[in-house]
Motif scaffolding. Sequence first.
Motif, mmCIF file in Angstrom:
data_model
loop_
_atom_site.group_PDB
_atom_site.id
_atom_site.type_symbol
_atom_site.label_atom_id
_atom_site.label_comp_id
_atom_site.label_asym_id
_atom_site.label_seq_id
_atom_site.Cartn_x
_atom_site.Cartn_y
_atom_site.Cartn_z
ATOM 1 N N LEU A 162 0.829 -1.208 0.000
ATOM 2 C CA LEU A 162 0.000 0.000 0.000
ATOM 3 C C LEU A 162 0.863 1.258 0.000
ATOM 4 C CD1 LEU A 162 -2.822 1.284 0.159
ATOM 5 C CD2 LEU A 162 -2.692 1.055 2.645
ATOM 6 N N VAL A 163 1.910 1.264 0.807
ATOM 7 C CA VAL A 163 2.815 2.409 0.849
ATOM 8 C C VAL A 163 3.519 2.584 -0.496
ATOM 9 C CG1 VAL A 163 4.955 3.276 1.885
ATOM 10 C CG2 VAL A 163 3.152 2.352 3.348
ATOM 11 N N GLU A 164 3.973 1.480 -1.069
ATOM 12 C CA GLU A 164 4.652 1.565 -2.370
ATOM 13 C C GLU A 164 3.718 2.049 -3.467
ATOM 14 O OE1 GLU A 164 7.896 1.339 -3.194
ATOM 15 O OE2 GLU A 164 8.155 1.273 -1.026
ATOM 16 N N ALA A 165 2.453 1.615 -3.430
ATOM 17 C CA ALA A 165 1.471 2.065 -4.427
ATOM 18 C C ALA A 165 1.227 3.560 -4.296
ATOM 19 C CB ALA A 165 0.169 1.295 -4.260
ATOM 20 N N ARG A 166 1.204 4.050 -3.068
ATOM 21 C CA ARG A 166 1.032 5.503 -2.870
ATOM 22 C C ARG A 166 2.260 6.277 -3.355
ATOM 23 N NH1 ARG A 166 -1.907 6.582 2.923
ATOM 24 N NH2 ARG A 166 -4.003 6.168 2.196
ATOM 25 N N ARG A 167 3.436 5.730 -3.110
ATOM 26 C CA ARG A 167 4.659 6.401 -3.559
ATOM 27 C C ARG A 167 4.758 6.433 -5.072
ATOM 28 N NH1 ARG A 167 9.174 3.940 0.548
ATOM 29 N NH2 ARG A 167 8.462 5.077 2.383
ATOM 30 N N ALA A 168 4.315 5.350 -5.711
ATOM 31 C CA ALA A 168 4.417 5.240 -7.161
ATOM 32 C C ALA A 168 3.469 6.187 -7.874
ATOM 33 C CB ALA A 168 4.143 3.803 -7.594
ATOM 34 N N ALA A 169 2.404 6.569 -7.207
ATOM 35 C CA ALA A 169 1.401 7.428 -7.846
ATOM 36 C C ALA A 169 1.838 8.870 -7.942
ATOM 37 C CB ALA A 169 0.089 7.357 -7.065
#
Length: 130
Positions: A123-130
């Motif tokens: 979830l954290v990585e998905a937020r960072r990638a956005a």
Amino acid sequence: MKTINEDHELEFELQEVYLTSKQWLSDLAFLDEETHFLEEQLTATGDHLIPANSQRNLAVRLQNAKQIHSNIRTTLDNFVKRLEPLLLESAPVPDLKLLEDFIALQTAIQDALAILKGFKYALVEARRAA
């Protein structure tokens, strides 16, 4: 009059197993609360913070985690129900299945915690990638 052989070490071990299973119930309650929190975080992010494809993938992973928690809880409840009568007997005779179930539950709880931890990182990585 029949003499009952008491095995204090076995009784101690069974009590320890019982306390461990109660701790696991507490761990499952934590997992349920954490899953609920992460579900709120996932749905609150909206499409602009996480790509739709990633959001669907994360939602499926979270639902799978919830199902795993439910299965573990059912198994653990049944385990405790089988264990409690052994604690009340003066000469308990546990079977090998009890030990096998204990080990399986121990592994399942550890796996569930690892799954939730992996979900948090995703979830954290998905937020960072956005």
